[in-house]
Design a protein around this motif. Structure first.
Motif, PDB file in Angstrom:
ATOM      1  N   ALA A  56      22.958  48.272   1.645  1.00  0.00           N
ATOM      2  CA  ALA A  56      23.586  48.371   0.356  1.00  0.00           C
ATOM      3  C   ALA A  56      22.235  48.111  -0.664  1.00  0.00           C
ATOM      4  CB  ALA A  56      24.438  47.545  -0.228  1.00  0.00           C
ATOM      5  N   GLN A  57      21.197  47.408  -0.234  1.00  0.00           N
ATOM      6  CA  GLN A  57      20.545  46.767  -1.182  1.00  0.00           C
ATOM      7  C   GLN A  57      19.335  47.980  -1.613  1.00  0.00           C
ATOM      8  OE1 GLN A  57      19.553  43.146   0.882  1.00  0.00           O
ATOM      9  NE2 GLN A  57      19.961  42.164  -1.244  1.00  0.00           N
ATOM     10  N   SER A  58      18.860  47.675  -2.940  1.00  0.00           N
ATOM     11  CA  SER A  58      17.713  48.861  -3.401  1.00  0.00           C
ATOM     12  C   SER A  58      16.484  49.052  -2.367  1.00  0.00           C
ATOM     13  CB  SER A  58      17.375  48.451  -4.820  1.00  0.00           C
ATOM     14  OG  SER A  58      18.504  48.614  -5.592  1.00  0.00           O
ATOM     15  N   VAL A  59      16.112  47.783  -2.005  1.00  0.00           N
ATOM     16  CA  VAL A  59      15.035  47.794  -1.320  1.00  0.00           C
ATOM     17  C   VAL A  59      14.956  48.393  -0.050  1.00  0.00           C
ATOM     18  CG1 VAL A  59      15.177  45.552   0.181  1.00  0.00           C
ATOM     19  CG2 VAL A  59      12.957  46.217  -0.737  1.00  0.00           C
ATOM     20  N   THR A  60      16.049  48.486   0.435  1.00  0.00           N
ATOM     21  CA  THR A  60      16.599  49.120   1.778  1.00  0.00           C
ATOM     22  C   THR A  60      16.483  50.544   1.617  1.00  0.00           C
ATOM     23  OG1 THR A  60      17.920  47.267   2.499  1.00  0.00           O
ATOM     24  CG2 THR A  60      18.032  49.249   3.816  1.00  0.00           C
ATOM     25  N   GLY A  96      20.257  41.247  -7.107  1.00  0.00           N
ATOM     26  CA  GLY A  96      20.891  42.269  -5.978  1.00  0.00           C
ATOM     27  C   GLY A  96      19.934  43.363  -5.297  1.00  0.00           C
ATOM     28  N   THR A  97      18.708  43.289  -5.894  1.00  0.00           N
ATOM     29  CA  THR A  97      17.803  44.389  -5.571  1.00  0.00           C
ATOM     30  C   THR A  97      17.032  44.381  -4.071  1.00  0.00           C
ATOM     31  OG1 THR A  97      15.773  43.501  -6.695  1.00  0.00           O
ATOM     32  CG2 THR A  97      17.297  45.198  -8.100  1.00  0.00           C
ATOM     33  N   GLY A  98      16.768  42.981  -3.877  1.00  0.00           N
ATOM     34  CA  GLY A  98      16.088  42.603  -2.625  1.00  0.00           C
ATOM     35  C   GLY A  98      14.609  42.824  -2.949  1.00  0.00           C
ATOM     36  N   THR A 155      12.602  31.734  -8.036  1.00  0.00           N
ATOM     37  CA  THR A 155      11.444  31.796  -9.229  1.00  0.00           C
ATOM     38  C   THR A 155      11.481  32.665 -10.231  1.00  0.00           C
ATOM     39  OG1 THR A 155      10.554  33.814  -7.487  1.00  0.00           O
ATOM     40  CG2 THR A 155      10.039  31.587  -6.721  1.00  0.00           C
ATOM     41  N   GLY A 156      12.504  33.485 -10.313  1.00  0.00           N
ATOM     42  CA  GLY A 156      12.869  34.175 -11.319  1.00  0.00           C
ATOM     43  C   GLY A 156      11.878  35.434 -11.293  1.00  0.00           C
ATOM     44  N   GLY A 157      11.189  35.810 -10.495  1.00  0.00           N
ATOM     45  CA  GLY A 157       9.941  36.725 -10.488  1.00  0.00           C
ATOM     46  C   GLY A 157      10.337  37.962  -9.608  1.00  0.00           C
ATOM     47  N   TYR A 158       9.721  39.129  -9.850  1.00  0.00           N
ATOM     48  CA  TYR A 158       9.644  40.193  -8.842  1.00  0.00           C
ATOM     49  C   TYR A 158       8.763  39.993  -7.581  1.00  0.00           C
ATOM     50  CZ  TYR A 158      12.460  43.281 -11.957  1.00  0.00           C
ATOM     51  OH  TYR A 158      13.068  44.170 -12.685  1.00  0.00           O
ATOM     52  N   ARG A 159       9.053  40.388  -6.464  1.00  0.00           N
ATOM     53  CA  ARG A 159       8.033  40.726  -5.334  1.00  0.00           C
ATOM     54  C   ARG A 159       7.492  41.963  -5.308  1.00  0.00           C
ATOM     55  NH1 ARG A 159       7.803  36.562  -1.305  1.00  0.00           N
ATOM     56  NH2 ARG A 159       6.444  38.131  -0.519  1.00  0.00           N
ATOM     57  N   ALA A 160       6.642  42.286  -6.085  1.00  0.00           N
ATOM     58  CA  ALA A 160       6.148  43.804  -6.072  1.00  0.00           C
ATOM     59  C   ALA A 160       5.667  44.339  -4.639  1.00  0.00           C
ATOM     60  CB  ALA A 160       5.055  43.840  -7.077  1.00  0.00           C
ATOM     61  N   ASP A 161       5.260  43.255  -4.118  1.00  0.00           N
ATOM     62  CA  ASP A 161       4.549  43.737  -2.558  1.00  0.00           C
ATOM     63  C   ASP A 161       5.870  44.146  -1.774  1.00  0.00           C
ATOM     64  OD1 ASP A 161       5.843  41.135  -2.700  1.00  0.00           O
ATOM     65  OD2 ASP A 161       5.206  40.607  -0.721  1.00  0.00           O
ATOM     66  N   ALA A 177       5.926  50.783  -8.074  1.00  0.00           N
ATOM     67  CA  ALA A 177       6.636  51.352  -9.316  1.00  0.00           C
ATOM     68  C   ALA A 177       7.063  50.464 -10.321  1.00  0.00           C
ATOM     69  CB  ALA A 177       7.989  51.923  -8.508  1.00  0.00           C
ATOM     70  N   MET A 178       7.072  51.271 -11.394  1.00  0.00           N
ATOM     71  CA  MET A 178       7.565  50.428 -12.507  1.00  0.00           C
ATOM     72  C   MET A 178       8.766  49.729 -12.497  1.00  0.00           C
ATOM     73  SD  MET A 178       5.241  50.367 -15.276  1.00  0.00           S
ATOM     74  CE  MET A 178       6.162  50.198 -16.703  1.00  0.00           C
ATOM     75  N   LEU A 179       9.065  48.420 -12.916  1.00  0.00           N
ATOM     76  CA  LEU A 179      10.358  47.630 -12.590  1.00  0.00           C
ATOM     77  C   LEU A 179      10.808  47.044 -13.863  1.00  0.00           C
ATOM     78  CD1 LEU A 179       9.551  45.417  -9.613  1.00  0.00           C
ATOM     79  CD2 LEU A 179      10.711  47.714  -9.666  1.00  0.00           C
TER      80      LEU A 179
END
Length: 484
Positions: free
Chosen positions: A130-134, A180-182, A188-194, A204-206
């Motif tokens: 279900a997750q966005s990263v997948t 919920g994005t993965g 940490t309250g931060g994105y993992r752009a990697d 991609a822009m987040l």
């Protein structure tokens, strides 16, 4: 202060509630089904044109529903990925729900980062279909041209907020939706752009993650739009749950979530570490089997519906004369037994009666959810009250057994549009903060949900004995399934 609106864009419909900002009383309501989309050529049922959400929103808001409203909050279905090109147009239809196309991609990603533990440490959850990263990984492998055109990523509620604001340059989201994005870590309250790059093949822009009481912006007409959030977080906010509260949702599968002050990193992957709509955290544990175990039992016994199954179960007694059902009919996720099947144990001549099997089905379902609750309790999550949601929560066989099996007071709220109410409450919060009448750390206090309150009382000891009977069978059948 005035009136605010909350809109909930669920998978099939949009519901809008207009509420009094001080009390939360629902003053007006609107509803519209999403337009039916027949999948064309290569289309899939889980592919949805986001314009459908806007069309049903417009229909639900008809008849002057939003007249006098000062702020709007948006709740929307979780796990709906909207990929945009560099001009802000959708690259392909939104991918919604637990898209089975992405199951192979999930396994792919788990291996790519070095296993389940690595993902749990990185973002507090292990990739699922279900997750966005997948879904990004699936798109990169199956639709490389679309993946290459993808320049920005939004969730359903982000996209709706952006549309309501007139598609400004700034795009925002909230902690709940991001978690919920993965590729956003609640700890940490931060994105993992990697991880986005690993899945999609490029950056991609987040959207900017704003605070729970922040406004995303103001419409050209001067209407304040709050941050918005995912449906799960909005429903929790609408119910008014806080520390010491857990929510057990009875669908075909089950879920248990609770409010906790910290993000939980669970190396087993059983806990998904989400953020809530208030600045706290919502650790979630899911089971693959809940009401589906009841429906299967009803079919086996030739009973027409769940109400009749409940009536039959009430003719038995706690413990079902020693009959125990491990309800792992679709395999199970909690505990992690993906390839197992259900087990019926304790068969004796005197226990081989329909009412005892009916009782064992209810007790098995609730004990499976109690196992999920114990996963959270084992990590220090306090559970004093359990809110029980879903149609099956109304059944006498559920209500009579749940408090003693869960070992907690059980609250059964009356059915209401809690996600829409939560979105409206968020709008009232952002409005109050913008006007200087509310503290950004404390949401408005609204009247709680109308509910039945069920206490374990004298049944607690009996319930815990039934639970122990279940645990013994589970341990004999699947030794060590719950490893510390």
């Amino acid at each position: 202060m005035g009136i605010v609106a909350g809109l909930d864009s669920a998978p099939d419909f949009t519901r809008i509630v207009v509420c009094d900002t001080d009390t939360g009383a629902v003053l007006r309501q609107g509803y519209a089904q999403h337009p039916v989309q027949a999948p064309d050529g290569g289309g899939r049922p889980s592919d949805v044109d986001p314009q459908a959400w806007l069309l049903s929103l417009g229909e639900a808001a008809g008849g002057g529903l939003l007249e006098g409203v000062q702020a709007i909050g948006v709740s929307a279905q979780a796990n709906a990925l909207v990929p945009l090109d560099s001009q802000g147009n959708t690259v392909r239809p939104a991918m919604t729900g637990g898209d089975k196309r992405a199951q192979v991609a999930a396994a792919d990603l788990i291996d790519a980062l070095g296993g389940r533990e690595a993902w749990a440490q990185a973002v507090g959850c292990v990739p699922q279909a279900a997750q966005s990263v997948t879904k990004l990984r699936w798109m990169a492998r199956s639709e490389p041209e679309n993946a290459a055109r993808t320049a920005a990523l939004l969730q359903a509620h982000d996209w709706l907020v952006w549309q309501l604001l007139g598609r400004p340059v700034r795009r925002t989201t909230d902690r709940g939706g991001a978690s919920g994005t993965g590729y956003w870590a609640a700890a940490t309250g931060g994105y993992r752009a990697d991880l986005v790059e690993m899945a999609l093949g490029h950056q991609a822009m987040l959207p900017e993650v704003i605070g729970p009481a922040d406004a995303a912006g103001t419409t050209p007409e001067g209407l304040l739009i709050s941050a918005g959030t995912g449906e799960t977080m909005a429903a929790a906010f609408g119910l008014g749950i806080g520390l010491g509260d857990a929510v057990v949702s009875l669908g075909a599968s089950g879920s248990v979530m609770a409010v906790h002050p910290e993000a939980l990193v669970d190396q087993s992957g059983m806990i998904t570490s989400l953020a809530d709509a208030t600045g706290m955290h919502l650790p979630v544990v899911t089971t693959l089997n809940a009401v589906r175990a009841l429906r299967g039992t009803a079919e086996l016994l030739g009973v027409p519906d769940l109400e009749s199954l409940s009536d039959l179960a009430m003719k038995s007694t706690p413990g079902a004369h020693g009959l125990v059902l491990l309800p792992y009919l679709e395999g199970e996720r909690t505990p992690n037994l993906p390839h197992t099947a259900g087990t019926l144990a304790g068969l004796r001549r005197e226990s081989m009666k329909p009412e005892h099997l009916a009782r064992a089905a209810f007790e098995g379902m609730l004990c499976g959810l109690a196992d999920a609750l114990d996963v959270l309790r084992g990590r220090g999550v306090e559970v004093r009250r359990v809110f029980l949601l879903g149609q099956a929560a109304e059944l006498p066989a559920v209500q009579s057994a749940a408090p003693a099996l869960f070992g907690a007071q059980v609250i059964v709220p009356q059915p209401a549009d809690y996600a829409a109410i939560g979105a409206a409450r968020q709008a009232a919060w952002a409005l109050g903060v913008s006007q200087g009448t509310l503290d950004p750390r404390n949401p408005p206090v609204w009247q709680g949900a109308v509910a039945q309150v069920l206490d374990p009382g004298e049944d607690l000891a009996v319930g815990q004995a039934v639970r122990q009977q279940y645990v013994s069978v589970r341990e004999q059948t699947h030794p060590g399934a719950f490893r510390p």
